[in-house]
Enzyme design. Structure first.
Site, PDB file in Angstrom:
ATOM      1  N   HIS A   1       0.799  -1.231   0.000  1.00 22.82           N
ATOM      2  CA  HIS A   1       0.000   0.000   0.000  1.00 22.82           C
ATOM      3  C   HIS A   1       0.827   1.273   0.000  1.00 22.82           C
ATOM      4  O   HIS A   1       0.291   2.360  -0.205  1.00 22.82           O
ATOM      5  CB  HIS A   1      -0.930   0.010   1.224  1.00 22.82           C
ATOM      6  CG  HIS A   1      -2.044  -0.982   1.110  1.00 22.82           C
ATOM      7  ND1 HIS A   1      -3.292  -0.641   0.670  1.00 22.82           N
ATOM      8  CD2 HIS A   1      -2.087  -2.314   1.334  1.00 22.82           C
ATOM      9  CE1 HIS A   1      -4.063  -1.715   0.650  1.00 22.82           C
ATOM     10  NE2 HIS A   1      -3.348  -2.747   1.051  1.00 22.82           N
TER      11      HIS A   1
ATOM     12  N   ASP B   1       3.316   9.755  -0.806  1.00 18.45           N
ATOM     13  CA  ASP B   1       2.145   8.983  -0.393  1.00 18.45           C
ATOM     14  C   ASP B   1       1.887   7.878  -1.398  1.00 18.45           C
ATOM     15  O   ASP B   1       1.872   8.132  -2.610  1.00 18.45           O
ATOM     16  CB  ASP B   1       0.912   9.908  -0.333  1.00 18.45           C
ATOM     17  CG  ASP B   1      -0.109   9.440   0.698  1.00 18.45           C
ATOM     18  OD1 ASP B   1      -0.093   8.247   1.053  1.00 18.45           O
ATOM     19  OD2 ASP B   1      -0.930  10.276   1.135  1.00 18.45           O
TER      20      ASP B   1
HETATM   21  P1  ADQ Z   1      -2.997   6.267   4.795  1.00 14.92           P
HETATM   22  O1  ADQ Z   1      -1.629   6.793   4.908  1.00 14.92           O
HETATM   23  O2  ADQ Z   1      -3.688   6.058   6.067  1.00 14.92           O
HETATM   24  O3  ADQ Z   1      -3.040   4.891   3.978  1.00 14.92           O
HETATM   25  P2  ADQ Z   1      -5.002   7.595   2.934  1.00 14.92           P
HETATM   26  O4  ADQ Z   1      -4.873   6.863   1.675  1.00 14.92           O
HETATM   27  O5  ADQ Z   1      -5.147   9.038   2.712  1.00 14.92           O
HETATM   28  O6  ADQ Z   1      -3.762   7.403   3.916  1.00 14.92           O
HETATM   29  O7  ADQ Z   1      -6.264   7.054   3.708  1.00 14.92           O
HETATM   30  C1  ADQ Z   1      -6.734   7.655   4.848  1.00 14.92           C
HETATM   31  C2  ADQ Z   1      -8.191   7.249   5.152  1.00 14.92           C
HETATM   32  O8  ADQ Z   1      -8.500   7.725   6.438  1.00 14.92           O
HETATM   33  C3  ADQ Z   1      -9.189   7.861   4.190  1.00 14.92           C
HETATM   34  O9  ADQ Z   1     -10.160   6.910   3.836  1.00 14.92           O
HETATM   35  C4  ADQ Z   1      -9.813   9.024   4.983  1.00 14.92           C
HETATM   36  O10 ADQ Z   1     -11.186   9.235   4.730  1.00 14.92           O
HETATM   37  C5  ADQ Z   1      -9.641   8.574   6.392  1.00 14.92           C
HETATM   38  N1  ADQ Z   1      -9.403   9.763   7.247  1.00 14.92           N
HETATM   39  C6  ADQ Z   1      -8.399  10.635   7.171  1.00 14.92           C
HETATM   40  N2  ADQ Z   1      -8.529  11.597   8.094  1.00 14.92           N
HETATM   41  C7  ADQ Z   1      -9.636  11.304   8.794  1.00 14.92           C
HETATM   42  C8  ADQ Z   1     -10.300  11.901   9.914  1.00 14.92           C
HETATM   43  N3  ADQ Z   1      -9.862  12.992  10.530  1.00 14.92           N
HETATM   44  N4  ADQ Z   1     -11.389  11.314  10.362  1.00 14.92           N
HETATM   45  C9  ADQ Z   1     -11.872  10.217   9.787  1.00 14.92           C
HETATM   46  N5  ADQ Z   1     -11.302   9.613   8.741  1.00 14.92           N
HETATM   47  C10 ADQ Z   1     -10.196  10.150   8.264  1.00 14.92           C
HETATM   48  C11 ADQ Z   1      -2.100   3.966   3.359  1.00 14.92           C
HETATM   49  C12 ADQ Z   1      -1.072   4.569   2.454  1.00 14.92           C
HETATM   50  C13 ADQ Z   1      -1.753   5.404   1.397  1.00 14.92           C
HETATM   51  C14 ADQ Z   1      -2.740   4.545   0.622  1.00 14.92           C
HETATM   52  C15 ADQ Z   1      -3.657   3.767   1.556  1.00 14.92           C
HETATM   53  C16 ADQ Z   1      -4.467   2.742   0.807  1.00 14.92           C
HETATM   54  O11 ADQ Z   1      -0.172   5.362   3.205  1.00 14.92           O
HETATM   55  O12 ADQ Z   1      -0.822   5.971   0.523  1.00 14.92           O
HETATM   56  O13 ADQ Z   1      -3.539   5.387  -0.173  1.00 14.92           O
HETATM   57  O14 ADQ Z   1      -2.912   3.092   2.537  1.00 14.92           O
HETATM   58  O15 ADQ Z   1      -3.646   1.867   0.105  1.00 14.92           O
END
Ligand code: ADQ
Length: 730
Positions: free
Chosen positions: A167, A374
């Site tokens: 991921h 990311d």
């Molecule tokens: P993350 O680094 O956790 O994931 P991201 O892909 O942006 O990052 O996902 C975050 C999730 O958390 C989103 O679904 C978002 O809605 C939720 N979220 C963020 N802030 C929030 C808040 N304050 N309250 C509630 N929900 C919140 C890792 C990798 C990424 C990759 C994903 C999936 O680091 O690059 O995109 O896995 O593979």
């Protein structure tokens, strides 16, 4: 239908202990929702950590949790102690792998204890999977915390179907090589049948490390590990589009929108949402916002930045420092530019319920997603899906998502001015243009949802499983092998056509190194002296070498793919001219000068450019250039350009191994014919033999041959059986 065993660090359920009882809450992370439809449509089992330290649990607690998870939710827990969590999870996963893979080498901590804990926990995950695994199951392992699991399962169950999805980014070789355990991690992953990444760049980086560190070559994303093909592919993860797109109509979301609207008045809203992680570029983002307020006073008291940050990895030092830094910067901006009744930054340091998050997505005029690195970034996708009317996404080019969301304003997050300009552009962009840009992105997100992502990965994994089965059936199974030996024994006149390099001996860096050893020569001699046998070695090599190596043996020889044959005496199959060689030689020579490690092999009627020792990327570029040049230059000659395994050969187009095979086949009536080869040039021979006899290809891949053999060793074993007690009549 096959069951799916999902394996990830965390289970999709969160457990909380309140007043002595346990409560189970479904977590709504991207992966969990994405897999939920797979979960519904076929039997699936999830293995992972339930998110609670095991040393705080009695054995009765563990039994209770296990029973509930297994029976109610199809989840199998792997219990981790506080020590495991701090060494394996916070340690190796988040202080070694995470910073390195996100291009923060200065944050990387190397600690042997972390590594030992990582190995130990990976083994425990694998053991758990092996406990529940049944024949036919598909195992899908997730992410960087579990990179050793594929290999551990493979060693215990060689026929298992194993997929792995990464991921986060996979860094370039220059960075990956600095990791002390680089070899072990690659070997761990190579235990899978399918390795997935979000983007092509990550897959490319992985393949390049695999080549440079383990020496594995790949062909269009496929490499071979211990006689087993492994596929590397890209699967950009999507989101649950409908959930975000339809949220606007949800009464809870409407209520939230109204509530928030009351408070933001007429301000234009810039939204930022992430886990508070140093990879997300939060300080840089604040810096750019501050710059905007400084250089564009007209926006003061007109805009607000709502910054939502989910607390993350708060026990790791760099995260604590980041939190202090962000608090301080926000305080400074609000102090510097705030007025009575207007704060430029609204800061929420917490996780938000879905309705509030959706309301914010809907309200925001601009969403500012500027990680410095990311893997994908789902927030960017969620914003575009959720937004009903105009609202512009400003997106960092360092995210995997920027590959798919090209209609957003793409920025380099380290360039504050560029981010500031992008904000101005987004705030001033006309509604019509925004809607147009968003429509394109929306339709893409609607098509490639997280559900489709999951299905495609599993379909590809099933493809690999089918290919393995096909190979097993195309492999020489014991019954077919016995029939072959029986037919051989019963026959009176037998023709055995053998390619040399790659069939009787492994491919070598230089042609001279592939000299046959004593055992091989003895084996061929024994085979050739069995009454009724005629053995022919058909090779692309020149006749001097073949004469040197096999001159004393009672075998037929064919050199330069059949330009020369020795059927008694050396002779040419047909008159050929080598007059073209001088001109072509000088062209190839230019490539030798420009391509370290490559060289020309000159034969009487052909020229070969070898580049096995050249780095694979440079080799791949040069070979295309050379072939382009050659196609143009050979148009007036009757020449053929043959691309082999790390070699390009130019020869007379009338010469091929099929003609040689025909020469021997038509010599007399044979009762038994066997032809073995490994590369493209041998396909002509297979086509000619066809169903007159047995055709065997060494290695995988498309072939006219009836059977695939895994390696040169298998060829030798078969030949030994022919001359040995079981098959030979000597
Ligand atoms: P993350 O680094 O956790 O994931 P991201 O892909 O942006 O990052 O996902 C975050 C999730 O958390 C989103 O679904 C978002 O809605 C939720 N979220 C963020 N802030 C929030 C808040 N304050 N309250 C509630 N929900 C919140 C890792 C990798 C990424 C990759 C994903 C999936 O680091 O690059 O995109 O896995 O593979």
């Amino acid at each position: 239908m096959n069951r799916i065993l999902i394996v990830s660090n965390r289970l999709p359920v969160m457990i909380e202990r309140r007043k002595g009882s346990f409560f189970y809450r479904q977590s709504t992370g991207g992966v969990a929702t994405g897999l939920s439809s797979l979960y519904k449509n076929r039997e699936s089992i999830w293995t992972g950590w339930p998110g609670i330290a095991s040393n705080r649990l009695s054995s009765e607690d563990k039994a209770e949790i296990t029973e509930h998870l297994e029976n109610e939710l199809n989840c199998h827990p792997v219990f981790l102690s506080q020590r495991d969590i701090s060494l394996y999870y916070e340690g190796f996963s988040n202080k070694t792998v995470w910073p390195l893979f996100h291009y923060f080498p200065q944050y990387v901590v190397y600690d042997r204890q972390y590594w030992r804990a990582y190995q130990n926990v990976n083994e425990r995950f694998a053991e758990k999977v092996l406990d529940i695994m049944r024949e036919g199951d598909l195992v899908w392992i997730h992410d960087y915390q579990l990179m050793l699991v594929p290999r551990i399962i493979r060693q215990a169950k060689p026929e298992a179907s194993i997929g792995y999805f990464h991921h986060i980014p996979f860094p370039s070789y220059e960075l990956f090589r600095t990791l002390p355990q680089r070899r072990e991690l690659l070997e761990g992953l190579a235990g899978a049948d399918l390795i997935g990444f979000h983007t092509y760049d990550y897959a490319r980086h992985f393949l390049s490390s695999l080549h440079r560190i383990l020496g594995y070559e790949n062909n269009l994303g496929q490499f071979t590990e211990a006689d087993r093909p492994v596929r590397v592919d890209t699967f950009p993860m999507g989101i649950d589009y409908d959930r975000f797109a339809n949220a606007f109509h949800d009464p809870n979301v409407q209520k939230e929108i109204k509530n928030i609207k009351k408070r933001v008045h007429d301000y234009e809203v810039i939204l930022s949402v992430d886990r508070l992680d140093y990879t997300k570029g939060v300080p840089q983002r604040l810096e750019a916002y501050r710059e905007l307020l400084k250089t564009h006073p007209e926006f003061r008291e007109k805009i607000i930045l709502i910054m939502v940050a989910v607390p993350s990895r708060t026990r790791v030092e760099h995260y604590q420092r980041l939190k202090d830094q962000v608090d301080e910067m926000i305080g400074m901006i609000n102090g510097e530019y705030g007025t009575i009744g207007w704060s430029p930054v609204w800061y929420l340091y917490r996780s938000l319920p879905f309705a509030t998050l959706s309301a914010l997505y809907n309200l925001a005029d601009v969403c500012l997603v500027t990680p410095v690195r990311d893997g994908m970034n789902l927030v960017a996708k969620e914003y575009v899906a959720a937004k009903q009317d105009g609202g512009m996404l400003v997106l960092s080019e360092m995210t995997g998502a920027s590959r798919e969301l090209g209609e957003a304003i793409i920025v380099n997050p380290n360039n504050h001015e560029e981010v500031t300009d992008a904000l101005v552009q987004a705030l001033k962009m006309n509604e019509h243009e925004i809607i147009q840009r968003n429509q394109v992105m929306k339709s893409r997100l609607r098509r490639y949802t997280v559900d489709r992502w999951g299905r495609e990965f599993i379909e590809r994994l099933e493809d690999m499983k089918d290919r393995h089965l096909e190979m097993l059936t195309k492999g020489l199974a014991e019954t077919s092998r016995q029939t072959l030996l029986l037919n051989y024994r019963r026959a009176a006149a037998r023709l055995i056509l053998l390619d040399y390099d790659g069939t009787l001996v492994p491919l070598q860096h230089t042609p001279e190194k592939a000299k046959p050893g004593e055992n091989l020569l003895r084996l061929i001699r024994r085979l050739a002296t069995v009454p009724g046998n005629e053995v022919v070695v058909i090779s692309g090599r020149d006749r001097t070498i073949l004469e040197n190596w096999f001159g004393d043996l009672p075998v037929g020889l064919a050199a330069e793919h059949g330009a020369w044959i020795r059927d008694g005496e050396w002779m040419m199959m047909e008159p050929l001219s080598g007059a073209w060689k001088e001109e072509i030689y000088s062209i190839i020579e230019r490539y030798v000068d420009r391509t370290p490690g490559s060289f020309i092999e000159e034969k009487e009627f052909s020229l070969a450019w070898h580049y096995r020792k050249t780095g694979s990327e440079l080799g791949a570029i040069r070979v295309r250039e050379l072939i382009d040049d050659l196609i143009y230059l050979t148009a007036n000659f009757n020449l053929q350009i043959l691309e082999g395994d790390k070699v390009v050969e130019i020869k007379d187009s009338g010469v091929n191994k099929g003609r040689v095979a025909m020469h021997w086949i038509t010599k007399r009536a044979w009762d038994f014919i066997l032809a073995a080869g490994d590369d493209r040039t041998d396909e002509d021979m297979f086509a000619v033999v066809d169903d007159r006899g047995y055709t065997l290809k060494v290695g995988f891949g498309e072939t006219e041959a009836r059977y695939n053999l895994k390696s040169q060793k298998e060829v030798a074993r078969l030949l030994e059986d022919l001359v040995g007690g079981k098959g030979g009549n000597d």
